[in-house]
Design a protein around this motif. Structure first.
Motif, PDB file in Angstrom:
ATOM      1  N   ILE A  51       0.967  -1.151   0.059  1.00 39.31           N
ATOM      2  CA  ILE A  51       0.131  -0.334  -0.198  1.00 39.31           C
ATOM      3  C   ILE A  51       0.575   1.137   0.344  1.00 39.31           C
ATOM      4  O   ILE A  51       1.974   1.044   0.799  1.00 39.31           O
ATOM      5  N   SER A  52       0.253   1.924  -0.618  1.00 36.33           N
ATOM      6  CA  SER A  52       1.231   3.596  -0.421  1.00 36.33           C
ATOM      7  C   SER A  52       1.427   4.447   0.699  1.00 36.33           C
ATOM      8  O   SER A  52       0.426   4.060   1.278  1.00 36.33           O
ATOM      9  N   TRP A  53       2.128   5.706   0.205  1.00 36.18           N
ATOM     10  CA  TRP A  53       1.681   5.734   1.737  1.00 36.18           C
ATOM     11  C   TRP A  53       0.467   6.632   2.465  1.00 36.18           C
ATOM     12  O   TRP A  53      -0.167   6.507   3.191  1.00 36.18           O
ATOM     13  N   ARG A  54      -0.463   7.047   0.785  1.00 34.84           N
ATOM     14  CA  ARG A  54      -1.214   8.067   1.800  1.00 34.84           C
ATOM     15  C   ARG A  54      -2.562   6.772   1.564  1.00 34.84           C
ATOM     16  O   ARG A  54      -3.811   7.478   1.775  1.00 34.84           O
ATOM     17  N   GLY A  55      -2.513   5.791   0.798  1.00 28.69           N
ATOM     18  CA  GLY A  55      -3.310   4.885   0.793  1.00 28.69           C
ATOM     19  C   GLY A  55      -3.902   4.599  -0.583  1.00 28.69           C
ATOM     20  O   GLY A  55      -4.725   4.199  -0.532  1.00 28.69           O
ATOM     21  N   SER A  56      -4.113   5.271  -1.054  1.00 31.91           N
ATOM     22  CA  SER A  56      -4.490   4.993  -2.607  1.00 31.91           C
ATOM     23  C   SER A  56      -4.169   4.369  -3.979  1.00 31.91           C
ATOM     24  O   SER A  56      -4.587   4.187  -4.712  1.00 31.91           O
ATOM     25  N   MET A  57      -2.826   3.818  -3.427  1.00 28.63           N
ATOM     26  CA  MET A  57      -2.861   3.128  -4.499  1.00 28.63           C
ATOM     27  C   MET A  57      -1.882   1.897  -3.795  1.00 28.63           C
ATOM     28  O   MET A  57      -1.771   1.678  -2.445  1.00 28.63           O
ATOM     29  N   THR A  58      -3.223   0.180  -4.045  1.00 29.12           N
ATOM     30  CA  THR A  58      -3.323  -1.531  -3.972  1.00 29.12           C
ATOM     31  C   THR A  58      -2.093  -2.215  -4.381  1.00 29.12           C
ATOM     32  O   THR A  58      -2.606  -1.572  -5.630  1.00 29.12           O
ATOM     33  N   THR A  69      -7.194  -7.847   2.570  1.00 25.78           N
ATOM     34  CA  THR A  69      -6.940  -6.883   1.944  1.00 25.78           C
ATOM     35  C   THR A  69      -6.349  -5.192   3.084  1.00 25.78           C
ATOM     36  O   THR A  69      -5.848  -6.187   4.141  1.00 25.78           O
ATOM     37  N   ILE A  70      -5.031  -4.927   2.076  1.00 27.67           N
ATOM     38  CA  ILE A  70      -4.567  -4.035   2.741  1.00 27.67           C
ATOM     39  C   ILE A  70      -4.907  -3.132   3.093  1.00 27.67           C
ATOM     40  O   ILE A  70      -6.019  -2.081   2.140  1.00 27.67           O
ATOM     41  N   SER A  71      -4.949  -1.966   3.977  1.00 28.77           N
ATOM     42  CA  SER A  71      -5.251  -1.256   4.661  1.00 28.77           C
ATOM     43  C   SER A  71      -3.820  -0.175   5.786  1.00 28.77           C
ATOM     44  O   SER A  71      -3.273  -0.884   6.018  1.00 28.77           O
ATOM     45  N   ARG A  72      -4.104   1.019   5.835  1.00 29.97           N
ATOM     46  CA  ARG A  72      -3.552   1.865   7.232  1.00 29.97           C
ATOM     47  C   ARG A  72      -4.189   3.009   7.451  1.00 29.97           C
ATOM     48  O   ARG A  72      -4.968   3.545   6.935  1.00 29.97           O
ATOM     49  N   ASP A  73      -3.485   2.702   9.088  1.00 26.12           N
ATOM     50  CA  ASP A  73      -3.631   4.541   9.196  1.00 26.12           C
ATOM     51  C   ASP A  73      -2.914   4.972   9.727  1.00 26.12           C
ATOM     52  O   ASP A  73      -2.225   4.592  10.783  1.00 26.12           O
ATOM     53  N   ASN A  74      -2.422   6.358   8.953  1.00 21.75           N
ATOM     54  CA  ASN A  74      -1.697   7.032   9.574  1.00 21.75           C
ATOM     55  C   ASN A  74      -1.172   7.811  10.632  1.00 21.75           C
ATOM     56  O   ASN A  74      -0.841   7.627  11.568  1.00 21.75           O
ATOM     57  N   ALA A  75      -2.817   7.873  10.859  1.00 18.28           N
ATOM     58  CA  ALA A  75      -2.777   8.773  12.303  1.00 18.28           C
ATOM     59  C   ALA A  75      -2.157   7.372  13.554  1.00 18.28           C
ATOM     60  O   ALA A  75      -1.839   7.627  14.523  1.00 18.28           O
ATOM     61  N   LYS A  76      -2.665   5.927  13.660  1.00 21.75           N
ATOM     62  CA  LYS A  76      -2.059   5.606  14.405  1.00 21.75           C
ATOM     63  C   LYS A  76      -1.706   4.471  14.410  1.00 21.75           C
ATOM     64  O   LYS A  76       0.053   4.422  14.828  1.00 21.75           O
ATOM     65  N   ASN A  77      -0.262   5.307  12.821  1.00 19.47           N
ATOM     66  CA  ASN A  77       0.714   3.720  12.683  1.00 19.47           C
ATOM     67  C   ASN A  77       0.273   3.130  12.360  1.00 19.47           C
ATOM     68  O   ASN A  77       1.654   1.604  13.061  1.00 19.47           O
ATOM     69  N   THR A  78      -0.313   2.370  11.851  1.00 23.25           N
ATOM     70  CA  THR A  78      -0.736   0.805  11.829  1.00 23.25           C
ATOM     71  C   THR A  78      -1.212   0.131  10.089  1.00 23.25           C
ATOM     72  O   THR A  78      -1.780   0.844   9.511  1.00 23.25           O
ATOM     73  N   VAL A  79      -0.549  -0.785   9.937  1.00 20.94           N
ATOM     74  CA  VAL A  79      -0.820  -1.691   8.759  1.00 20.94           C
ATOM     75  C   VAL A  79      -2.242  -2.584   9.283  1.00 20.94           C
ATOM     76  O   VAL A  79      -1.042  -3.633   9.948  1.00 20.94           O
ATOM     77  N   TYR A  80      -2.986  -2.542   8.169  1.00 14.33           N
ATOM     78  CA  TYR A  80      -3.726  -3.768   8.519  1.00 14.33           C
ATOM     79  C   TYR A  80      -3.297  -5.178   7.051  1.00 14.33           C
ATOM     80  O   TYR A  80      -3.771  -4.604   6.430  1.00 14.33           O
ATOM     81  N   SER A 100      11.149   3.060   1.930  1.00 22.84           N
ATOM     82  CA  SER A 100      11.422   4.667   1.844  1.00 22.84           C
ATOM     83  C   SER A 100      10.998   5.596   0.963  1.00 22.84           C
ATOM     84  O   SER A 100      11.649   6.030   0.368  1.00 22.84           O
ATOM     85  N   ASN A 101       9.642   4.845   0.621  1.00 25.17           N
ATOM     86  CA  ASN A 101       8.813   6.040  -0.611  1.00 25.17           C
ATOM     87  C   ASN A 101       7.735   5.818  -0.523  1.00 25.17           C
ATOM     88  O   ASN A 101       7.191   4.944   0.175  1.00 25.17           O
ATOM     89  N   ALA A 102       7.309   6.521  -1.311  1.00 23.54           N
ATOM     90  CA  ALA A 102       5.914   6.634  -1.260  1.00 23.54           C
ATOM     91  C   ALA A 102       4.818   5.564  -1.793  1.00 23.54           C
ATOM     92  O   ALA A 102       3.918   5.463  -2.083  1.00 23.54           O
ATOM     93  N   TYR A 103       5.177   4.730  -3.084  1.00 20.67           N
ATOM     94  CA  TYR A 103       4.784   4.040  -4.048  1.00 20.67           C
ATOM     95  C   TYR A 103       4.762   2.982  -3.776  1.00 20.67           C
ATOM     96  O   TYR A 103       5.885   2.478  -2.745  1.00 20.67           O
TER      97      TYR A 103
END
Length: 124
Positions: A51-58, A69-80, A100-103
């Motif tokens: 998943i990308s940094w902003r979660g827009s790409m999987t 399904t992969i997802s993330r919550d950057n406010a919680k620093n957690t990936v699911y 170390s890359n957004a993509y």
């Protein structure tokens, strides 16, 4: 530096579900893409999802498309990683990784930080 800790693994029957979590700490504000990989006994580590940094790409490996399904919550620093319709062949140690890359990337060599892994066992 980024530290990653996975949790949520366990034993489940075929057809069941599990949700893996990856908690990140350290330098997490730097736009990291995240990925999940797995390694079964006697096999090489393989890509599962990213998943990308902003979660827009999987991005998913073919064997798990439509089931994971992969997802993330950057406010919680957690990936699911939500895993449904699990099969015995999904049995593996699952690893979280940060790039170390957004993509997104499906290549393990492009990830800079790794967790210790969490065991997932699917019984038939």
């Amino acid at each position: 530096q980024v530290q990653l800790v996975e949790s949520g693994g366990g034993l489940v029957q075929a057809g069941g579900s599990l949700r893996l979590l990856c908690a990140a700490s350290g330098r997490t504000s730097s736009g990291f893409a995240m990925g999940w990989f797995r390694q079964a006994p006697g096999k090489e580590r393989e890509f599962v999802a990213a998943i990308s940094w902003r979660g827009s790409m999987t991005y998913y490996a073919d064997p798990v498309k439509g089931r994971f399904t992969i997802s993330r919550d950057n406010a919680k620093n957690t990936v699911y990683l939500q895993m449904n319709s699990l099969k015995p062949e999904d049995t593996a140690v699952f690893y979280c990784a940060a790039r170390s890359n957004a993509y997104t990337s499906g290549r393990a060599a492009e990830y800079d930080y790794w967790g210790q892994g969490t065991q997932v066992t699917v019984s038939s």
